[in-house]
Design a protein around this motif. Sequence first.
Motif, PDB file in Angstrom:
ATOM      1  N   LYS A  27      57.275  12.379  57.598  1.00  6.59           N
ATOM      2  CA  LYS A  27      56.062  12.021  58.331  1.00  6.59           C
ATOM      3  C   LYS A  27      54.846  12.093  57.411  1.00  6.59           C
ATOM      4  CE  LYS A  27      57.767  11.258  62.444  1.00  6.59           C
ATOM      5  NZ  LYS A  27      57.646   9.928  63.082  1.00  6.59           N
ATOM      6  N   SER A  28      53.934  11.148  57.588  1.00 12.83           N
ATOM      7  CA  SER A  28      52.702  11.145  56.794  1.00 12.83           C
ATOM      8  C   SER A  28      51.650  12.005  57.481  1.00 12.83           C
ATOM      9  CB  SER A  28      52.184   9.712  56.632  1.00 12.83           C
ATOM     10  OG  SER A  28      51.752   9.206  57.890  1.00 12.83           O
ATOM     11  N   ASN A  29      50.426  11.996  56.943  1.00 11.15           N
ATOM     12  CA  ASN A  29      49.372  12.853  57.471  1.00 11.15           C
ATOM     13  C   ASN A  29      48.332  12.079  58.280  1.00 11.15           C
ATOM     14  OD1 ASN A  29      48.289  15.447  57.796  1.00 11.15           O
ATOM     15  ND2 ASN A  29      46.736  15.062  56.225  1.00 11.15           N
ATOM     16  N   THR A  30      48.699  10.893  58.795  1.00 14.71           N
ATOM     17  CA  THR A  30      47.789  10.199  59.697  1.00 14.71           C
ATOM     18  C   THR A  30      47.713  10.951  61.018  1.00 14.71           C
ATOM     19  OG1 THR A  30      49.526   8.815  60.656  1.00 14.71           O
ATOM     20  CG2 THR A  30      48.419   7.987  58.661  1.00 14.71           C
ATOM     21  N   GLN A  31      46.694  10.672  61.818  1.00 12.03           N
ATOM     22  CA  GLN A  31      46.505  11.421  63.062  1.00 12.03           C
ATOM     23  C   GLN A  31      47.698  11.268  63.995  1.00 12.03           C
ATOM     24  OE1 GLN A  31      42.871  10.570  65.128  1.00 12.03           O
ATOM     25  NE2 GLN A  31      43.058  12.318  66.481  1.00 12.03           N
ATOM     26  N   PRO A  56      43.029  18.753  57.622  1.00 17.32           N
ATOM     27  CA  PRO A  56      44.207  19.282  56.931  1.00 17.32           C
ATOM     28  C   PRO A  56      45.455  19.205  57.812  1.00 17.32           C
ATOM     29  CG  PRO A  56      42.344  20.785  56.736  1.00 17.32           C
ATOM     30  CD  PRO A  56      41.966  19.755  57.755  1.00 17.32           C
ATOM     31  N   GLU A  57      46.596  19.101  57.154  1.00 17.72           N
ATOM     32  CA  GLU A  57      47.874  19.133  57.865  1.00 17.72           C
ATOM     33  C   GLU A  57      47.999  20.435  58.659  1.00 17.72           C
ATOM     34  OE1 GLU A  57      51.165  17.372  55.014  1.00 17.72           O
ATOM     35  OE2 GLU A  57      49.747  18.649  53.933  1.00 17.72           O
ATOM     36  N   LEU A  58      48.670  20.347  59.808  1.00 14.08           N
ATOM     37  CA  LEU A  58      48.960  21.543  60.597  1.00 14.08           C
ATOM     38  C   LEU A  58      50.297  22.136  60.196  1.00 14.08           C
ATOM     39  CD1 LEU A  58      47.752  20.475  64.153  1.00 14.08           C
ATOM     40  CD2 LEU A  58      46.550  21.816  62.440  1.00 14.08           C
ATOM     41  N   VAL A  59      51.253  21.268  59.860  1.00 12.19           N
ATOM     42  CA  VAL A  59      52.559  21.718  59.364  1.00 12.19           C
ATOM     43  C   VAL A  59      52.941  20.843  58.172  1.00 12.19           C
ATOM     44  CG1 VAL A  59      53.406  22.621  61.559  1.00 12.19           C
ATOM     45  CG2 VAL A  59      53.822  20.232  60.968  1.00 12.19           C
ATOM     46  N   LYS A  61      54.563  15.221  63.936  1.00 11.49           N
ATOM     47  CA  LYS A  61      55.010  16.360  63.140  1.00 11.49           C
ATOM     48  C   LYS A  61      54.958  17.658  63.949  1.00 11.49           C
ATOM     49  CE  LYS A  61      53.508  16.678  58.839  1.00 11.49           C
ATOM     50  NZ  LYS A  61      52.576  16.595  57.668  1.00 11.49           N
ATOM     51  N   CYS A  62      53.887  17.826  64.704  1.00 10.20           N
ATOM     52  CA  CYS A  62      53.747  19.032  65.523  1.00 10.20           C
ATOM     53  C   CYS A  62      54.837  19.091  66.588  1.00 10.20           C
ATOM     54  CB  CYS A  62      52.371  19.071  66.175  1.00 10.20           C
ATOM     55  SG  CYS A  62      51.019  19.381  65.019  1.00 10.20           S
TER      56      CYS A  62
END
Length: 299
Positions: free
Chosen positions: A154-158, A25-28, A164-165
């Motif tokens: 930003k996308s949700n790739t690693q 899951p996304e962190l932010v 993003k963080c």
Amino acid sequence: MLPEKLGDSDKKIFNHADCFKGSPPELVRAYFQPNDILGMHMHEFYEINIITQGHGRHYIGDGYVPAQTGNVFVIPPRVKHGYAAQKTLEIFHILISYAFINQFSDQLRSLKGYHMLFEIEPYFRAANSLPIRILLSLSQLEVLGPIFKLLCNKSNTQNEQYSKCFLALYIITRLCDSVNIDKDSKSNNTCRAYDEILKAMEYIHHRLSYKIELKDLCDICHMSSSALVRNFKKVLKCTPAQYITRCRLEKAVSLIESSQLSLTSIAQECGFYDSAHFNKLFTRCYGVKPKDYINKRSE
């Protein structure tokens, strides 16, 4: 004409699964939201709201405060809030998971102003008692504006998650630098009361894992026990004991959401040395037992 009270939104409560998508899951998560009215709702995680355009009202709990361009409002978990616009109101939202807060706990808690921004100011605001302001200037908004947009895109790739963080940490750092205690509108006696209560609140947040005696808070605030309780009720609309319990339960939920600790370990980590007492207080606050809360979260 802005309403004195705001009605509920169609969805009244948002949990982690509603808002943090993907695997992992996304962190932010971040987005802009232009709106006339955003009805009263709550969520089970922290959120930062930054007013980027317009003005209106920010409703929180049973009250409200003015909302204008540059205002920053941190919304703690399970606090009802909403917005109404005078004409237009654009809000930049940053949704912050418990996993983010726990993963970057050392960095966040080392920031001067973090406790004030996330853990103290929201309680003053909810109690309609505002000696603390977080207001970004137009020049600060101009600097941060491109970073807001970059975070949204930003996308949700690693790899993008790391980026993003980093962006979220940078924004939070700048917000912590902008915390300001407004003493101009308060009498000297009131300012001293606020100063002492702030000291007690910071002490409580740093020692949630330990036993906190009323006498310790009295010594820190240089007040008698009756004066301390009276000033807590005046400033925060609750007693010191009620505030400590609230903070401990919020920490417990944070650990449930982001760690693999047993409930016994979580209770001890949050300063509850009696598991039965922890279960009772948790159930009273959240409407479910801790074990059922975990099961519901995993569904």
